[in-house]
Scaffold this active site. Structure first.
Site, short mmCIF file in Angstrom:
data_model
loop_
_atom_site.label_atom_id
_atom_site.label_comp_id
_atom_site.label_asym_id
_atom_site.label_seq_id
_atom_site.Cartn_x
_atom_site.Cartn_y
_atom_site.Cartn_z
N SER A 44 -31.74 12.48 -11.65
CA SER A 44 -30.28 12.01 -11.72
C SER A 44 -30.08 10.31 -11.55
CB SER A 44 -29.12 12.86 -11.33
OG SER A 44 -27.85 12.53 -11.99
N ASP B 149 -30.17 20.20 -20.56
CA ASP B 149 -29.33 19.03 -19.77
C ASP B 149 -28.40 18.42 -21.03
OD1 ASP B 149 -28.24 16.66 -18.50
OD2 ASP B 149 -29.88 16.42 -17.12
N HIS C 166 -28.09 19.85 -16.51
CA HIS C 166 -28.29 18.93 -15.49
C HIS C 166 -28.61 19.27 -14.15
CE1 HIS C 166 -28.81 14.73 -14.28
NE2 HIS C 166 -27.82 14.77 -13.34
#
Lengths: 392, 392
Positions: free
Chosen positions: A163, A332, A362
């Site tokens: 991320s 995601d 995610h």
């Protein structure tokens, strides 16, 4: 005898009194004065960081792990009493093997977990608050380079993150390609997209709307902008999961014996999914500063490895000598797999995207990171003689 | 000679002075006292509505069009000076042909476009505000049934709607199956999902957080909760579009000569996508009441045709004699095509989902509704002798 049988757990107070740094215990480095990418200068930036394992003689076994938006440096439990957020992935004998590698994780500048951020005090003892500078991913990387200098790490064996941590890992390689041998970018992209910016804008607006935000200078007040930060977290958390996961887990079920459709007014009971998000919001409010959320969200919105270069391609051309592994979570819907595919295709040595298979979206980069174990073992943490730790 | 060549455009004031109702001009019906599904009673509910075309002698050509969350009864321009939101779809010679059908659209109770809502005055002349009852889709349908009675419509030829309007259309058929011959449900579902509830919660929380919201009783104040409503709209609007559309249209471009990454503080310039969402927010704030947004969002969260029945299947079993057409936008990520597929499969006469093909997501039900023209022509608006309007 394994390292783990000898491990001594330290609480924060005991650890702080030690004159050496056990694994997974917060340390601090004064990096000196720093001028941010956008021009502001602060007189002193402290970086909070943790380490695991031992740096070998030629400093060839150092791994930097970059945390996500509301993450921190406590990647693995180590000798602390607190579990880490990647405990199954980082540790003795794990994929990132702290028996062999010297693992470092730093808290981002602007955050609230040990590095200088909006809640830190200026030289007059007043929290920076609204005066804290606009911070970028590049700022974080440049300050972490000072930490690497201090630790005697000329080049990282690997920088790795998911991320926002993936954005940092990638920016590390672009900013200092000669200091990164392997770069692992999980559930991240070369630049924040329009949709990511859009969701982020709603989140920062919610924080600023909270009357307790007080323009960012709320530290001396009795109340903090909990409600605004809570809304920001709710929005973010929805994007971290999938519609399917939320539906399978919660559907339209009411929370306990609450009644979502029965009160004649708007003081109704909650659905389970609302209670779940209330809980997520409340957890974050208890551990994270609203100003830091704002600063780091802005940093993420600003993420664009092309800034300062002619194009994304030009920025990535700098990675010709870096071994890059790009990974994505198949479900995601915040960092779309298409973004990872694009990044992988634009690399000077295009690579195949490694997929984490998960229905949850995610957050699979946290919950299912071990699925990358084989790929990392083959492509990054290969058994080279030169990366055996001296001690261990 | 077509109807359009004879059309006279009316502004609102002139229209109000008329003793008859031209096409597309807001009319009002006092429906009397009403007890909401959750038990509250208001002494008088007024429904604002518009009509187009002429009801035939046996009242067999009446079509009810249900608007979406922030929509209203102004489906088509008709004789008004204002364009309608489905002008290309509803009108003389259009898919919903007002030369043949008598089209009716009512504003939802709880809204702010002509029907009784939180901004309406109680018998003492005080806006209902925070005292306005929790409202459900069923309430809207039950009140519209009173309108149908008044207009002499025993059964609708068709009820038709998209998004929340699709939910209303479906609920109409479930609540009064004997009064609905065809039911067209576009980009909607049998029940609001966990994710839809989750996004809605964040939106209502943002409105309530606005200090100008004043618990819902802000009508006498100088300021209204514009910022909170604006955040709600931003969140909603992102879910109405797709990541791809936002990226293709805006990417990371700055707005005009604004500089998103240059100011050392958080007073930075905007990205185009932020400016776009600011504009969407501002437009909504200018035309919609925050309390109505709250009440109608809660109504949408409560959407569940199974409520009052044993199950969704039991509710849908009531539609054995209703011709149902289910349609979805292929790129919709708020009302997922999977939800439409599920609804279609659970019908007593399962049907094939008709798809609107669009890259923009949920809002395709507004922008690309004409793609359903052929399907509607074949399956709903077939040329039956009994549905020719008497006049026209």
């Amino acid at each position: 005898m394994s390292v783990e049988t000898n491990v001594v757990l330290y609480d924060a107070e005991t650890a702080a009194a030690l004159d050496y740094a056990p694994d997974g215990i917060l340390q601090h480095l004064k990096t000196g004065s720093y001028t941010f990418e956008t021009g502001a200068t602060l007189p002193e930036i402290v970086l909070g960081y943790e380490t695991w394992g031992t740096l070998n003689a030629d400093a060839s076994n150092a791994v930097l792990i970059a945390h996500a938006l509301t993450g921190d440096s406590h990647v693995a439990r180590g000798a602390s009493t607190e579990p880490g957020w990647w405990d199954g992935f980082v540790g003795p004998g794990k994929t990132v093997d702290t028996d062999k590698y010297f693992v470092v994780a730093a808290n981002m500048v602007g955050g609230c977990s040990g590095s200088t951020g909006p809640a830190s005090l200026d030289p007059d003892g007043v929290p920076w608050g609204s005066r804290f500078p606009f911070t970028t991913i590049k700022d974080s990387v440049r300050l972490e380079a000072r930490l690497a200098d201090e630790l005697g790490i000329a080049a990282w064996h690997t920088v790795l993150g998911g991320s926002m941590g993936g954005a940092r890992a990638l920016e590390w390689a672009v900013e200092f390609p000669e200091r990164v041998r392997n770069c692992v970018v999980v559930a991240a992209s070369a630049e924040s997209s329009a949709e990511q910016i859009a969701f982020a804008q709603a989140q920062t607006a919610a924080i600023k709307l909270d009357p307790e935000f007080a323009g960012g200078d709320y530290y001396a007040n009795e109340l903090i902008p909990s409600a605004g930060l809570g809304i920001a977290r709710r929005i973010a958390h929805i994007t971290y999961r999938t519609a399917t996961e939320l539906d399978v887990r919660f559907g339209r079920m009411p929370q306990g014996d609450e009644l979502p459709v029965s009160s004649p007014g708007l003081d109704r009971g909650r659905y389970q999914v609302e209670s779940y998000l209330d809980h997520q919001a409340s957890k974050l409010v208890g551990r994270f500063d609203a100003n830091s959320y704002l600063v780091l969200t802005e940093a993420l919105m600003s993420h664009d490895i092309a800034r300062g270069h002619e194009s994304i391609e030009a920025a990535l051309a700098r990675l010709a000598e870096v071994n890059v592994l790009v990974a994505a979570v198949d479900s995601d819907r915040l960092y779309w797999p298409e973004q990872s595919e694009r990044l992988a295709a634009l690399l000077p040595n295009p690579c195949k995207v490694q997929y984490i298979t998960s229905p949850i979206g995610h957050d699979g980069f946290l919950t299912d990171i071990e699925q990358l174990g084989d790929a990392l073992g083959e492509r990054v943490f290969v058994r080279e003689p030169d990366i055996q730790a001296d001690a261990g």
